[in-house]
Write an enzyme that holds these catalytic residues in place. Structure first.
Site, PDB file in Angstrom:
ATOM      1  N   ILE A   9       0.852  -1.193   0.000  1.00  9.99           N
ATOM      2  CA  ILE A   9       0.000   0.000   0.000  1.00  9.99           C
ATOM      3  C   ILE A   9       0.896   1.254   0.000  1.00  9.99           C
ATOM      4  O   ILE A   9       1.821   1.350   0.800  1.00  9.99           O
ATOM      5  CB  ILE A   9      -0.901  -0.002   1.262  1.00  9.99           C
ATOM      6  CG1 ILE A   9      -1.713  -1.299   1.342  1.00  9.99           C
ATOM      7  CG2 ILE A   9      -1.812   1.214   1.290  1.00  9.99           C
ATOM      8  CD1 ILE A   9      -2.394  -1.532   2.699  1.00  9.99           C
ATOM      9  N   GLY A  12       3.457   3.298  -4.709  1.00  6.88           N
ATOM     10  CA  GLY A  12       3.562   4.170  -5.887  1.00  6.88           C
ATOM     11  C   GLY A  12       3.037   3.524  -7.160  1.00  6.88           C
ATOM     12  O   GLY A  12       3.305   4.016  -8.262  1.00  6.88           O
ATOM     13  N   ASP A  77      -2.285  -1.620 -12.610  1.00  3.70           N
ATOM     14  CA  ASP A  77      -1.890  -1.175 -11.272  1.00  3.70           C
ATOM     15  C   ASP A  77      -2.283  -2.289 -10.289  1.00  3.70           C
ATOM     16  O   ASP A  77      -3.439  -2.405  -9.940  1.00  3.70           O
ATOM     17  CB  ASP A  77      -2.652   0.142 -11.046  1.00  3.70           C
ATOM     18  CG  ASP A  77      -2.937   0.484  -9.615  1.00  3.70           C
ATOM     19  OD1 ASP A  77      -2.420  -0.169  -8.718  1.00  3.70           O
ATOM     20  OD2 ASP A  77      -3.710   1.428  -9.403  1.00  3.70           O
TER      21      ASP A  77
END
Ligand SMILES: Nc1ncnc2c1ncn2[C@@H]1O[C@H](COP(=O)(O)OP(=O)(O)O)[C@@H](O)[C@H]1O
Ligand SMILES: Nc1nc2c(ncn2[C@H]2C[C@H](O)[C@@H](COP(=O)(O)O)O2)c(=O)[nH]1
Length: 215
Positions: A9, A12, A77
């Site tokens: 977490i 980036g 992501d």
């Protein structure tokens, strides 16, 4: 070209997904966070919501991978491979029952078989792992400011974050679904510093070129 980003977490991932997709002229696919109705509930009552949150993430991740697969080029992501790390850690902390773990593991395995990764037709071209220290993790979580992630809201969060980071080390070492590389997220400020950003992009390009993914 499919690139997946991994990391704890605040490592980036979202920031790098935007930077990297702009650099490569590809599309970025983000994790469902700000519009995720279960996440704040999970942080308030992890025992009650760990399983529901996991199913929510799995469903959204699957949806996002399916959309990404339609494009030839994309940056994801966070990888689907990290979901299990989160859930097993929560289960080990007593926040999910053995039955929930069994159902989740079977569902994940079933869903993975449906992904083209499974047939090795389209494994990611590269996994880029963002490695950060605990201090950086806390600093970035604070900088981003999601209220439910702040340690002041819940004194057990620092321990949760430490455990998560420790699990990530083993997870990265064991990861073998695709080529992989690590970026030192403490060293490179690719968000604010243009020179660092260029260095990180060069490191990734170098890996992609070495594998013939980038000409
Ligand atoms: N390498 C970096 N250097 C400085 N700040 C960073 C870096 N990476 C991320 N940040 C900042 O840290 C916070 C979390 O970043 P984010 O990209 O949302 O992480 P993730 O998606 O991995 O949770 C944001 O405020 C972002 O601007
Ligand atoms: N219990 C789980 N929590 C998860 C999972 N995937 C993400 N998350 C949490 C962690 C953060 O609070 C937030 C977003 O993560 P970022 O790393 O993108 O900031 O969602 C999961 O599978 N299980």
């Amino acid at each position: 070209m499919m690139i997946v980003l991994s990391g704890a977490i605040g490592a980036g991932k979202s920031s790098l997904a935007t930077i990297l997709s702009e650099h490569l002229g590809t599309e970025a696919f983000y994790e469902q966070v700000d519009n995720n109705p279960v996440l704040p509930l999970f942080y308030k009552d992890p025992k009650k919501y760990a399983f529901l949150l996991q199913i929510y993430f799995l469903n959204k991740r699957f949806e996002s991978i399916k959309k990404a697969m339609v494009q030839d080029n994309n940056v994801l992501d966070r990888s689907i491979y990290e979901d299990s790390l989160f859930f097993h850690m929560n289960a080990d902390m007593g926040r999910a029952t053995p039955q929930e773990v069994k159902v989740y593991d079977e569902l994940l395995a079933n869903m993975m078989q449906e992904l083209p990764y499974a047939a090795a037709k389209k494994a990611p071209d590269l996994l880029v792992h963002l490695d950060i220290s605990y201090d950086t993790m806390l600093h970035r979580i604070e900088k981003r400011g999601r209220s439910y992630e702040q340690p002041e809201q819940d004194p057990s969060l620092p321990e949760y974050y430490q455990q998560l980071l420790a699990r990530y080390d083993g997870w990265y070492d064991d990861y073998d679904y695709s080529p992989k590389m690590k970026i030192d997220g403490d060293k490179y400020d690719f968000v604010e510093n243009p020179e660092d950003r260029q260095k990180v992009l060069d490191l990734i390009d170098e890996q992609l070129r070495a594998r013939g993914t980038l000409k």
